[in-house]
Structure formats: C-alpha cells, structure tokens
Design a protein around this motif. Structure first.
Motif, PDB file in Angstrom:
ATOM      1  N   VAL A 182       0.839  -1.205   0.000  1.00  0.00           N
ATOM      2  CA  VAL A 182       0.000   0.000   0.000  1.00  0.00           C
ATOM      3  C   VAL A 182       0.873   1.254   0.000  1.00  0.00           C
ATOM      4  N   SER A 183       1.942   1.244   0.797  1.00  0.00           N
ATOM      5  CA  SER A 183       2.854   2.390   0.842  1.00  0.00           C
ATOM      6  C   SER A 183       3.505   2.624  -0.511  1.00  0.00           C
ATOM      7  N   GLU A 184       3.883   1.552  -1.200  1.00  0.00           N
ATOM      8  CA  GLU A 184       4.503   1.677  -2.525  1.00  0.00           C
ATOM      9  C   GLU A 184       3.514   2.205  -3.556  1.00  0.00           C
ATOM     10  N   ARG A 185       2.256   1.763  -3.471  1.00  0.00           N
ATOM     11  CA  ARG A 185       1.243   2.262  -4.402  1.00  0.00           C
ATOM     12  C   ARG A 185       0.946   3.744  -4.151  1.00  0.00           C
ATOM     13  N   LEU A 186       0.954   4.132  -2.886  1.00  0.00           N
ATOM     14  CA  LEU A 186       0.763   5.542  -2.562  1.00  0.00           C
ATOM     15  C   LEU A 186       1.950   6.372  -3.054  1.00  0.00           C
ATOM     16  N   LEU A 187       3.137   5.819  -2.969  1.00  0.00           N
ATOM     17  CA  LEU A 187       4.314   6.515  -3.490  1.00  0.00           C
ATOM     18  C   LEU A 187       4.136   6.833  -4.975  1.00  0.00           C
ATOM     19  N   GLU A 188       3.589   5.890  -5.718  1.00  0.00           N
ATOM     20  CA  GLU A 188       3.329   6.116  -7.148  1.00  0.00           C
ATOM     21  C   GLU A 188       2.340   7.253  -7.359  1.00  0.00           C
ATOM     22  N   ARG A 189       1.482   7.472  -6.369  1.00  0.00           N
ATOM     23  CA  ARG A 189       0.491   8.556  -6.437  1.00  0.00           C
ATOM     24  C   ARG A 189       0.977   9.826  -5.729  1.00  0.00           C
ATOM     25  N   ARG A 190       2.257   9.869  -5.395  1.00  0.00           N
ATOM     26  CA  ARG A 190       2.919  11.038  -4.809  1.00  0.00           C
ATOM     27  C   ARG A 190       2.479  11.307  -3.372  1.00  0.00           C
ATOM     28  N   VAL A 191       2.260  10.237  -2.606  1.00  0.00           N
ATOM     29  CA  VAL A 191       1.939  10.345  -1.183  1.00  0.00           C
ATOM     30  C   VAL A 191       2.921   9.472  -0.411  1.00  0.00           C
ATOM     31  N   LEU A 192       3.526  10.037   0.635  1.00  0.00           N
ATOM     32  CA  LEU A 192       4.517   9.318   1.431  1.00  0.00           C
ATOM     33  C   LEU A 192       3.926   8.881   2.767  1.00  0.00           C
ATOM     34  N   VAL A 193       3.881   7.567   2.988  1.00  0.00           N
ATOM     35  CA  VAL A 193       3.547   6.976   4.283  1.00  0.00           C
ATOM     36  C   VAL A 193       4.519   5.824   4.495  1.00  0.00           C
ATOM     37  N   LYS A 194       4.402   5.139   5.622  1.00  0.00           N
ATOM     38  CA  LYS A 194       5.284   4.002   5.880  1.00  0.00           C
ATOM     39  C   LYS A 194       4.525   2.933   6.646  1.00  0.00           C
ATOM     40  N   ASP A 195       4.843   1.697   6.308  1.00  0.00           N
ATOM     41  CA  ASP A 195       4.202   0.553   6.938  1.00  0.00           C
ATOM     42  C   ASP A 195       4.927   0.161   8.225  1.00  0.00           C
ATOM     43  N   THR A 196       4.259  -0.646   9.035  1.00  0.00           N
ATOM     44  CA  THR A 196       4.876  -1.245  10.213  1.00  0.00           C
ATOM     45  C   THR A 196       4.162  -2.550  10.527  1.00  0.00           C
ATOM     46  N   HIS A 197       4.903  -3.528  10.969  1.00  0.00           N
ATOM     47  CA  HIS A 197       4.345  -4.808  11.406  1.00  0.00           C
ATOM     48  C   HIS A 197       3.392  -5.435  10.382  1.00  0.00           C
ATOM     49  N   GLY A 198       3.794  -5.404   9.138  1.00  0.00           N
ATOM     50  CA  GLY A 198       3.081  -6.170   8.123  1.00  0.00           C
ATOM     51  C   GLY A 198       1.900  -5.479   7.498  1.00  0.00           C
ATOM     52  N   GLN A 199       0.804  -5.346   8.230  1.00  0.00           N
ATOM     53  CA  GLN A 199      -0.452  -4.876   7.638  1.00  0.00           C
ATOM     54  C   GLN A 199      -0.844  -3.462   8.044  1.00  0.00           C
ATOM     55  N   THR A 200      -0.016  -2.787   8.828  1.00  0.00           N
ATOM     56  CA  THR A 200      -0.382  -1.465   9.338  1.00  0.00           C
ATOM     57  C   THR A 200       0.363  -0.362   8.596  1.00  0.00           C
TER      58      THR A 200
END
Length: 399
Positions: free
Chosen positions: A355-373
């Motif tokens: 999900v974080s990688e797909r958001l990166l493609e849409r120019r939004v930066l977030v980061k995952d933790t512990h698998g599904q969060t």
C-alpha cells in the motif's frame, strides 16, 4: 538514484530520493512533488523548513554552534527555563521541574533509565544493582543495546545479546499485570502513552490513570516516553493530557528539534534528575547552542497552543474519513489520536508495504509497520485540502 551503495543496509526505505522540502510537501531528485504524511515519524511536526525554525538556525549559525558542556552558553538556561515552564504544569509537581538536554530519543530513554536507577539507590535505599524497571510489550524506545534488551520485537532484539537485565515486560494496557510486576526493587514504570512504532496503539481509557495511581501508591516513578506522541501530535502538548495523567518524568525528542537538528530532553521532578551530578552523566553535544536556538523556537510555536488546536481539529476530520473507510470495508481497523493514525489493511488488498509503494506512485509518502499497518502522521501545518487529497489517494489505492 544510485544502483550501488557503500551505505550499511539497516533500513528498507521506499524507492524515492528526496532533495527539497517545504511545509507538507517534498520534491525528489527529478523534481517530482510528494505529500509527506509521515513527517519524519513526528520529527517534522511543524513541517519541512518551518520559517521560524530555519530563521533561528540561520541566526545561531552566525554566532556559535558548540561549546560542549565544559562551558555554558547564553541559550542553555533560557532553553531549560522555557521548556520547564511549558511542561512543568503537565507533570508531577512535588519538586521543582528540571530539564536534562540530550540529542536523540534513545539517549533520553537511556538517561531516564540511569536517573531512575540512581534515584532508587540514593533515595529509596535499594541494595546495589537490584533496581528493576517495568516496561510494556510491543514497546519501542530506541535501538541501543540496553533498550533492545527489553524489546519484544524479534527483529530489534535477536542477535544483540547478551541482553541487559533489570527489566520486566508486561502486556501493554493490562494494569493488573503491571501491578503484579511491581515489587520492592521497582524504581520506575516506562511506557509510551500511545505506542507509535507498534501502529499507533492506544491503551484502554482507564489504563494510564490506573498506572499513575499504582506508581504513586508504591513510590515508583512513572516515565512517559513522549518522543513520538508529544509536542502537539495528539492535539495536546503531551499525550498524557488526554487522560489527565501527570508523569514524574517525560521524555522528548524528534519534534523538539523541529526537523532541523537532533534535540532531546528528559523533563521532570528535580528530586529525581537531581541525583545526576557532575561526572555521572553527560553529552558533548547535548544542549548545544544550535540545538537550544532551534528548541527555543519550537517551544515558542507550542506556547500559543495553535498547533495543538490545529492537530485536534484536523485529527477529528481525519478520524471521520478513516472511520468511513472502515465502514466501507476498505480498512480492517483504524486507531487515531489527534493528527496521528494507524490503519490496518486487509491482507486481501495487499500488505502495508505494498500500500505504501502504491501511494508513493500517487505522490503520497507513508510508511508501513508490522506487516499490515500503515502509519499516517502529517505535519501539523498541513492544509485540510491537502490532507483530504492524501486520504483520497489511500481510498483509491485500497479500492
């Protein structure tokens, strides 16, 4: 981006190379713009290059940047005084509030461990080398050898033994288990009021008040690690305010340096921090003039309460939008406090990393933790329309 590197691989960053930033927006080396919804894990509470913070740093660079604590400088006492005045009313006030400046969050935690142990020996009269500290499972307090010794995350802990003794781990949110772990050797309970790295995990409403009551009854220090949760993130200056709890010591970092320089501090009861005397603890860079200049500017931003109120209002809006996504089935769960949220992704829609990688493609930066969060922690200065745009992108990715 370079295809080879001499950099040690202790991080797994998303594939983007950032070059400039302002407010809630950053640009990569190719000039592509991204919305930053991570804010340096709350180190950038005031956004990238906040004008007041950059001005304070520039002005100090023309004066003096380091003296070491072998000498004093003209900003050290003002920094300690202003920080004590900001936080003192939010802490246990049975003694004068003192400030011990350090550099990183982990150093603040280590400082608190040392201070509470020494308080146990000097004030409580414990036998040498017997002090224990109660901590919570799924904690994240840093990555030094002592701190990972009481981590329950195998990735952080395994392979770094022998581990430091003196810690008792109990389930987070379980006041009865914590009460059972306290005995005559216990000097402190060290907790995050909200667990950040675990995925913005919020304890039951009565948990922290019960812990405060236990600590007071058993003459044990309550140490609140507010390195991620503090300084406006939760819509309050400290997350402990949300449930009316006053810790004995509070640990600060990240946002205290405004995203400009590393600044941390232990703030709290003078009768506890007072056990540390000349030669027992120190730091070459702790409380340096540049850090104090930026830290003072951060304190000034917080003294008005504007950023706390903004986090509360925008946080309520974010919570409404994320709740709608849960109701729609796009998210399994959401947890939020102020402008800070952890959202759990259905495995059928991908991992948190995907999900974080797909958001990166849409120019939004977030980061995952512990698998599904996925964690969401925008700068407190973000505009609502930009926050909404970022949430729109998350919605589209999940759909």
């Amino acid at each position: 981006m370079s295809t080879s590197s001499h950099l040690a691989h202790n991080y797994h960053p998303l594939p983007v190379e950032l070059a400039t930033g302002e407010g809630a927006w950053v640009r990569d080396s190719d000039g592509r713009e991204y919305l930053d919804l991570l804010a340096g894990y709350s180190a950038l509470n005031f956004g990238h290059r906040h004008p007041a913070l950059i001005a304070a740093a520039h002005a100090q660079l023309d004066r003096i940047t380091l003296t070491s604590r072998a000498f004093s400088h003209d900003l050290l006492e003002p920094f300690a005084d202003r920080l004590a005045r900001l936080l003192g009313p939010l802490l246990d006030q049975r003694a004068e509030t003192l400030v011990l400046p350090m550099n990183t969050g982990a150093e603040a935690v280590e400082t608190a461990i040392k201070a509470t142990r020494k308080w146990g020996y000097d004030v409580k009269g414990l036998a040498p080398d017997t002090a224990t500290i109660v901590v919570a499972s799924d904690n994240f307090h840093g990555r030094t050898t002592t701190i990972v010794s009481f981590s329950t995350d195998p990735e952080a802990r395994d392979g770094f033994g022998p581990h430091t003794p003196g810690f008792r781990v109990v389930p987070y949110g379980d006041a009865a288990a914590l009460a059972a772990a306290i005995d005559d050797t216990t000097v402190a309970v060290l907790l995050e009021p909200i667990q950040g790295e675990a995925g913005v995990v919020i304890p039951p409403a009565g948990y922290l008040p019960a812990v405060r009551e236990l600590c007071t009854a058993r003459d044990v220090l309550l140490v609140a690690d507010e390195i991620q949760s503090g300084l406006g993130r939760t819509g309050t200056t400290l997350a402990c305010e949300l449930v009316g709890v006053r810790p004995d010591l509070v640990l600060l970092g990240k946002a205290l340096g405004g995203g400009v320089v590393p600044v941390s501090a232990v703030v709290g009861r003078g009768d506890v921090l007072g056990v540390l005397t000349a030669g027992t603890h120190g730091s070459t860079f702790g409380g340096n003039p540049l850090a104090c200049a930026v830290g003072l500017a951060v304190i000034e931003l917080l003294e008005t309460g504007e950023h706390q109120r903004r986090a509360a209002v925008l946080g309520a809006h974010l919570r409404t939008r994320l709740t709608a996504m849960v109701d729609e089935g796009l998210l399994v769960a959401r947890r939020s406090a102020g402008l800070w949220a952890g959202v759990d992704v259905d495995p059928g829609r991908g991992t948190g990393r995907q999900v974080s990688e797909r958001l990166l493609e849409r120019r939004v930066l977030v980061k995952d933790t512990h698998g599904q969060t996925v964690r969401i922690a925008p700068p407190l200065t973000i505009e609502q329309e930009h926050l909404d745009w970022g949430v729109d992108q998350l919605t589209d990715v999940l759909r």
